[in-house]
Enzyme design. Sequence first.
Site, PDB file in Angstrom:
ATOM      1  CE  LYS A   1       8.022  80.113 -19.413  1.00  0.00           C
ATOM      2  NZ  LYS A   1       6.784  80.846 -19.925  1.00  0.00           N
TER       3      LYS A   1
HETATM    4  O1  G3P Z   1       3.870  82.504 -19.889  1.00  0.00           O
HETATM    5  C1  G3P Z   1       3.700  82.292 -18.458  1.00  0.00           C
HETATM    6  C2  G3P Z   1       2.462  83.218 -17.826  1.00  0.00           C
HETATM    7  O2  G3P Z   1       2.674  84.504 -18.219  1.00  0.00           O
HETATM    8  C3  G3P Z   1       1.167  82.879 -18.577  1.00  0.00           C
HETATM    9  O3  G3P Z   1       0.181  83.179 -17.438  1.00  0.00           O
HETATM   10  O4  G3P Z   1      -2.168  83.131 -16.651  1.00  0.00           O
HETATM   11  O5  G3P Z   1      -1.576  84.406 -18.616  1.00  0.00           O
HETATM   12  O6  G3P Z   1      -1.558  82.144 -18.622  1.00  0.00           O
HETATM   13  P1  G3P Z   1      -1.468  83.256 -17.877  1.00  0.00           P
END
Ligand code: G3P
Length: 217
Positions: free
Chosen positions: A83
């Site tokens: 990633k």
């Molecule tokens: O892991 C990447 C993404 O899905 C994280 O999103 O906004 O839940 O931190 P968030």
Amino acid sequence: MKLFLDTAEAAEIAALAASGLVDGVTTNPSLVHKAGRNFLEVVKEIAGLVPGPVSAEVVATDYEGMMAEARVLRGLAPNVCIKLPLTLDGLRATKALTAEGAMVNVTLCFSAAQALLAAKAGATFVSPFVGRHDDVGFNGMALIEDIRLIYDNYDFATQILVASVRHPVHVLEAAKIGADVATMPPAVLRQLASHPLTDRGLAAFLADWAKTGQSIR
Ligand code: G3P
């Protein structure tokens, strides 16, 4: 549509992977911090829990550092996907790593312009963050529509991995648009399977079955 879990909690992954519905896993530095475990150890464990791609994020911000960290992460398991942040260094590393045969997930994507560059760089996946867009008053799903249109216009192979998913409607809307993958917290995957009328109907079936006094043996 592929369904990934967005977590570094190995026990949660193992429990849901038993359903056969989990196609991969995404992690990020915040999820690793939340899990409270050694990063390399937990990635290696997770990679053994699901057959599909397991995204492990570099923390270097320069090209050379990204490439060095990617070499370490790739050595953990064959299904580890690197990633990388959507920056110019991240895109340069994306091109180099995909040329070496690595899977790459370009993350922290917030515009269709960025997604265009991720595809140009040959990324395996691009991760547009819909929930964080919604959080600041923008329509995260409109971004997914734009990326789908652009990728179809040029037949880009990069897969749209909808990330920052907050609820089942994000998954449904992503599926209607034709996104390739949705990555979600374990709770959202459970919510996708759950409906109160299913619960009520099953309870009624079992109550009536009990009255028959029969068993299926
Ligand atoms: O892991 C990447 C993404 O899905 C994280 O999103 O906004 O839940 O931190 P968030």
